[in-house]
Design a protein around this motif. Structure first.
Motif, PDB file in Angstrom:
ATOM      1  N   ARG A 159      35.110  44.822  29.160  1.00  0.00           N
ATOM      2  CA  ARG A 159      34.223  43.698  29.434  1.00  0.00           C
ATOM      3  C   ARG A 159      33.189  43.990  30.514  1.00  0.00           C
ATOM      4  NH1 ARG A 159      39.071  41.251  27.838  1.00  0.00           N
ATOM      5  NH2 ARG A 159      40.040  41.290  29.877  1.00  0.00           N
ATOM      6  N   GLY A 160      32.700  45.206  30.561  1.00  0.00           N
ATOM      7  CA  GLY A 160      31.618  45.553  31.468  1.00  0.00           C
ATOM      8  C   GLY A 160      32.008  45.795  32.914  1.00  0.00           C
ATOM      9  N   THR A 161      33.298  45.899  33.200  1.00  0.00           N
ATOM     10  CA  THR A 161      33.713  46.143  34.578  1.00  0.00           C
ATOM     11  C   THR A 161      33.467  47.597  34.958  1.00  0.00           C
ATOM     12  OG1 THR A 161      35.990  46.630  33.939  1.00  0.00           O
ATOM     13  CG2 THR A 161      35.465  44.338  34.508  1.00  0.00           C
ATOM     14  N   ARG A 162      33.318  47.840  36.250  1.00  0.00           N
ATOM     15  CA  ARG A 162      33.125  49.189  36.772  1.00  0.00           C
ATOM     16  C   ARG A 162      34.125  49.428  37.893  1.00  0.00           C
ATOM     17  NH1 ARG A 162      29.538  48.706  33.319  1.00  0.00           N
ATOM     18  NH2 ARG A 162      27.569  49.799  33.267  1.00  0.00           N
ATOM     19  N   THR A 163      34.586  50.658  38.006  1.00  0.00           N
ATOM     20  CA  THR A 163      35.422  51.068  39.123  1.00  0.00           C
ATOM     21  C   THR A 163      34.730  52.252  39.774  1.00  0.00           C
ATOM     22  OG1 THR A 163      37.416  50.389  37.959  1.00  0.00           O
ATOM     23  CG2 THR A 163      37.697  51.872  39.827  1.00  0.00           C
ATOM     24  N   TYR A 164      34.491  52.136  41.067  1.00  0.00           N
ATOM     25  CA  TYR A 164      33.858  53.211  41.828  1.00  0.00           C
ATOM     26  C   TYR A 164      34.925  53.826  42.724  1.00  0.00           C
ATOM     27  CZ  TYR A 164      29.594  50.955  40.306  1.00  0.00           C
ATOM     28  OH  TYR A 164      28.594  50.412  39.542  1.00  0.00           O
ATOM     29  N   ARG A 165      35.003  55.150  42.735  1.00  0.00           N
ATOM     30  CA  ARG A 165      36.033  55.841  43.500  1.00  0.00           C
ATOM     31  C   ARG A 165      35.448  57.069  44.154  1.00  0.00           C
ATOM     32  NH1 ARG A 165      39.494  59.935  43.072  1.00  0.00           N
ATOM     33  NH2 ARG A 165      41.536  59.680  44.001  1.00  0.00           N
ATOM     34  N   ASP A 166      35.829  57.284  45.409  1.00  0.00           N
ATOM     35  CA  ASP A 166      35.398  58.467  46.149  1.00  0.00           C
ATOM     36  C   ASP A 166      36.459  59.550  45.976  1.00  0.00           C
ATOM     37  OD1 ASP A 166      34.647  60.397  48.001  1.00  0.00           O
ATOM     38  OD2 ASP A 166      33.910  58.910  49.427  1.00  0.00           O
ATOM     39  N   PRO A 167      36.138  60.682  45.330  1.00  0.00           N
ATOM     40  CA  PRO A 167      37.135  61.718  45.084  1.00  0.00           C
ATOM     41  C   PRO A 167      37.642  62.398  46.355  1.00  0.00           C
ATOM     42  CG  PRO A 167      34.977  62.495  44.426  1.00  0.00           C
ATOM     43  CD  PRO A 167      34.833  61.043  44.769  1.00  0.00           C
ATOM     44  N   ARG A 168      36.973  62.173  47.487  1.00  0.00           N
ATOM     45  CA  ARG A 168      37.456  62.772  48.735  1.00  0.00           C
ATOM     46  C   ARG A 168      38.800  62.189  49.154  1.00  0.00           C
ATOM     47  NH1 ARG A 168      31.959  61.919  51.895  1.00  0.00           N
ATOM     48  NH2 ARG A 168      32.124  60.077  50.617  1.00  0.00           N
ATOM     49  N   TRP A 169      39.180  61.023  48.596  1.00  0.00           N
ATOM     50  CA  TRP A 169      40.494  60.467  48.895  1.00  0.00           C
ATOM     51  C   TRP A 169      41.603  61.352  48.355  1.00  0.00           C
ATOM     52  CZ3 TRP A 169      41.478  57.308  52.563  1.00  0.00           C
ATOM     53  CH2 TRP A 169      40.538  56.376  52.967  1.00  0.00           C
ATOM     54  N   ASP A 170      41.302  62.242  47.415  1.00  0.00           N
ATOM     55  CA  ASP A 170      42.308  63.170  46.901  1.00  0.00           C
ATOM     56  C   ASP A 170      42.781  64.146  47.973  1.00  0.00           C
ATOM     57  OD1 ASP A 170      42.090  61.991  44.408  1.00  0.00           O
ATOM     58  OD2 ASP A 170      40.684  63.490  43.651  1.00  0.00           O
ATOM     59  N   THR A 171      42.015  64.307  49.048  1.00  0.00           N
ATOM     60  CA  THR A 171      42.390  65.241  50.110  1.00  0.00           C
ATOM     61  C   THR A 171      43.268  64.593  51.180  1.00  0.00           C
ATOM     62  OG1 THR A 171      40.452  64.773  51.489  1.00  0.00           O
ATOM     63  CG2 THR A 171      40.207  66.482  49.793  1.00  0.00           C
ATOM     64  N   VAL A 172      43.477  63.277  51.130  1.00  0.00           N
ATOM     65  CA  VAL A 172      44.243  62.562  52.149  1.00  0.00           C
ATOM     66  C   VAL A 172      45.691  62.388  51.684  1.00  0.00           C
ATOM     67  CG1 VAL A 172      44.418  60.431  53.480  1.00  0.00           C
ATOM     68  CG2 VAL A 172      42.179  61.347  52.894  1.00  0.00           C
ATOM     69  N   HIS A 173      46.639  62.784  52.541  1.00  0.00           N
ATOM     70  CA  HIS A 173      48.061  62.707  52.213  1.00  0.00           C
ATOM     71  C   HIS A 173      48.845  62.226  53.429  1.00  0.00           C
ATOM     72  CE1 HIS A 173      47.113  65.055  48.646  1.00  0.00           C
ATOM     73  NE2 HIS A 173      46.442  65.872  49.434  1.00  0.00           N
ATOM     74  N   ALA A 174      50.005  61.652  53.183  1.00  0.00           N
ATOM     75  CA  ALA A 174      50.890  61.263  54.281  1.00  0.00           C
ATOM     76  C   ALA A 174      51.380  62.518  54.998  1.00  0.00           C
ATOM     77  CB  ALA A 174      52.076  60.466  53.754  1.00  0.00           C
ATOM     78  N   CYS A 175      51.453  62.448  56.300  1.00  0.00           N
ATOM     79  CA  CYS A 175      51.927  63.568  57.102  1.00  0.00           C
ATOM     80  C   CYS A 175      53.400  63.827  56.787  1.00  0.00           C
ATOM     81  CB  CYS A 175      51.749  63.257  58.587  1.00  0.00           C
ATOM     82  SG  CYS A 175      52.387  64.525  59.689  1.00  0.00           S
TER      83      CYS A 175
END
Length: 90
Positions: free
Chosen positions: A30-46
């Motif tokens: 229905r025309g929705t969009r999702t915007y995502r920053d791929p740099r979040w793939d580099t963030v992990h729990a310590c």
């Protein structure tokens, strides 16, 4: 017809602008969009503190993550963005 309506509601130039900034754009139903920053793939729990930010032994700030609870597998500044710039400031 729904695609055309989606293009009208969410201008294609906005998608192009987001992609130029390095964001992933996904079109949904229905025309929705999702915007995502791929740099979040580099963030992990310590792994040293389990993502809590505190040392398990004495409760002080975890030295591995400086008390934030997260670490980056790749520094954000080293992650390329589509327009040739480097990642966000950290």
């Amino acid at each position: 017809m729904l695609d055309r309506l989606g293009e009208w509601l969410f201008a294609a130039e906005e998608d192009a602008r987001a992609q130029a900034r390095g964001l992933e754009v996904r079109r949904g139903p229905r025309g929705t969009r999702t915007y995502r920053d791929p740099r979040w793939d580099t963030v992990h729990a310590c792994s040293s503190c389990g993502g809590h930010g505190l040392s398990l032994t004495d409760g002080a700030a975890c030295p591995a993550c400086a008390g934030t609870g997260v670490v980056r597998s790749t520094p954000a500044a080293a992650v390329p963005v589509a327009d040739g710039r480097k990642g966000a400031r950290t």
